[in-house]
Design a protein around this motif. Structure first.
Motif, PDB file in Angstrom:
ATOM      1  N   GLY A 158       0.842  -1.205   0.000  1.00 10.74           N
ATOM      2  CA  GLY A 158       0.000   0.000   0.000  1.00 10.74           C
ATOM      3  C   GLY A 158       0.868   1.242   0.000  1.00 10.74           C
ATOM      4  O   GLY A 158       2.005   1.227  -0.479  1.00 10.74           O
ATOM      5  N   ARG A 173      -2.789   3.266   3.807  1.00 12.21           N
ATOM      6  CA  ARG A 173      -3.888   2.704   3.022  1.00 12.21           C
ATOM      7  C   ARG A 173      -3.443   1.373   2.422  1.00 12.21           C
ATOM      8  O   ARG A 173      -2.479   1.308   1.676  1.00 12.21           O
ATOM      9  CB  ARG A 173      -4.310   3.688   1.917  1.00 12.21           C
ATOM     10  CG  ARG A 173      -5.520   3.234   1.121  1.00 12.21           C
ATOM     11  CD  ARG A 173      -5.951   4.267   0.107  1.00 12.21           C
ATOM     12  NE  ARG A 173      -6.412   5.506   0.762  1.00 12.21           N
ATOM     13  CZ  ARG A 173      -5.814   6.683   0.623  1.00 12.21           C
ATOM     14  NH1 ARG A 173      -4.721   6.799  -0.133  1.00 12.21           N
ATOM     15  NH2 ARG A 173      -6.285   7.737   1.242  1.00 12.21           N
ATOM     16  N   THR A 231      -8.367  -2.115   5.686  1.00 11.67           N
ATOM     17  CA  THR A 231      -8.220  -1.220   4.528  1.00 11.67           C
ATOM     18  C   THR A 231      -7.306  -0.058   4.859  1.00 11.67           C
ATOM     19  O   THR A 231      -6.666   0.510   3.968  1.00 11.67           O
ATOM     20  CB  THR A 231      -9.590  -0.682   4.086  1.00 11.67           C
ATOM     21  OG1 THR A 231     -10.217  -0.018   5.194  1.00 11.67           O
ATOM     22  CG2 THR A 231     -10.486  -1.817   3.604  1.00 11.67           C
ATOM     23  N   GLU A 232      -7.240   0.299   6.156  1.00 11.10           N
ATOM     24  CA  GLU A 232      -6.310   1.310   6.645  1.00 11.10           C
ATOM     25  C   GLU A 232      -5.787   0.872   8.003  1.00 11.10           C
ATOM     26  O   GLU A 232      -6.526   0.291   8.807  1.00 11.10           O
ATOM     27  CB  GLU A 232      -6.998   2.684   6.775  1.00 11.10           C
ATOM     28  CG  GLU A 232      -7.299   3.343   5.448  1.00 11.10           C
ATOM     29  CD  GLU A 232      -7.856   4.765   5.627  1.00 11.10           C
ATOM     30  OE1 GLU A 232      -8.188   5.121   6.786  1.00 11.10           O
ATOM     31  OE2 GLU A 232      -7.931   5.503   4.640  1.00 11.10           O
TER      32      GLU A 232
END
Length: 237
Positions: free
Chosen positions: A123, A136, A151-152
């Protein structure tokens, strides 16, 4: 031929007559016999006394010969077992206990990073606030059991890199409650991406191989591919 007449025998071999021992000779012989009988046990005892040390010495010789023969036979059958060296006797070092402190160390291979990580993600940093970076997640290469697919995530900003820079991070969970992560071994756990090429962030804090260490790679960053990092992550699952 007729047998000779007894009268002729008497002329040829006259009777020797009765001969008795001189006076006192019977008593002398009797005393000698009694003396010999009385002394017979002591004589036998003295006869055996000198033999006892000789027999004991002979027995010791036989026993010593038997022991020596047994040792020689054993020595001929097999060599004596060697004493274990101090290195062999020394107990094996215990592995470091799991946890953030155990993971804050140097690593030699990507496999070691993968096997130690709680989370391996691809990411980029989205933002940095108060020393913490919001990362992220575009792909999860590996996650520990019972870990949600994020997702984060929150990562220590001092090693996460600048915003918008694609990376692969090998992370250890620093705070289970806040779900805060840190790269393993500092920059050891950071690979910068350029397309499908992955390069370790630091030349001094870098692994030297994928599965085995390479001494010739010390002092320079490891260059590999994203596909190799994915493969190693799949091998742990």
């Amino acid at each position: 031929m007729s047998a000779p007449d007894p009268a002729e025998w008497a002329q040829i071999a006259p009777h020797p007559g009765d001969h008795d021992l001189p006076t006192g000779r019977h008593e002398l012989h009797r005393r000698r016999l009694l003396t010999a009988i009385a002394q017979e046990p002591r004589t036998r005892g003295r006869a055996f006394v000198p033999l006892r040390p000789a027999l004991a010495a002979a027995a010791l010789v036989v026993v010593a010969a038997g022991i020596g023969g047994g040792l020689a036979a054993r020595s001929g059958d097999a060599p004596p077992a060697a004493l274990p060296s101090p290195e062999v006797s020394r107990p094996a070092a215990r592995p470091a206990p799991p946890g953030t402190a155990a993971k804050n160390r140097g690593y030699g291979t990507v496999r070691q990073l993968t096997d130690s990580a709680d989370l391996v993600v691809r990411g980029e940093v989205a933002s940095v606030v108060d020393g913490w970076a919001v990362y992220r997640v575009a792909e999860v290469l590996y996650r520990a059991p019972d870990t949600a697919v994020p997702t984060e995530i929150t990562v220590a900003a001092e090693v996460a890199g600048t915003a918008g820079r694609p990376t692969v991070l090998y992370l250890g969970l620093a705070d289970p409650v806040a779900r805060v992560y840190r790269p393993l071994g500092g920059e050891f756990g950071i690979f910068d991406l350029a397309g499908e090429t992955a390069t370790s962030r630091s030349s001094t804090m870098s692994v030297t191989g994928l599965r085995t260490e390479d001494a010739t790679g010390a002092g320079r960053p490891l260059v590999t591919t994203l596909a190799e990092l994915r493969q190693l992550a799949r091998e742990r699952r």
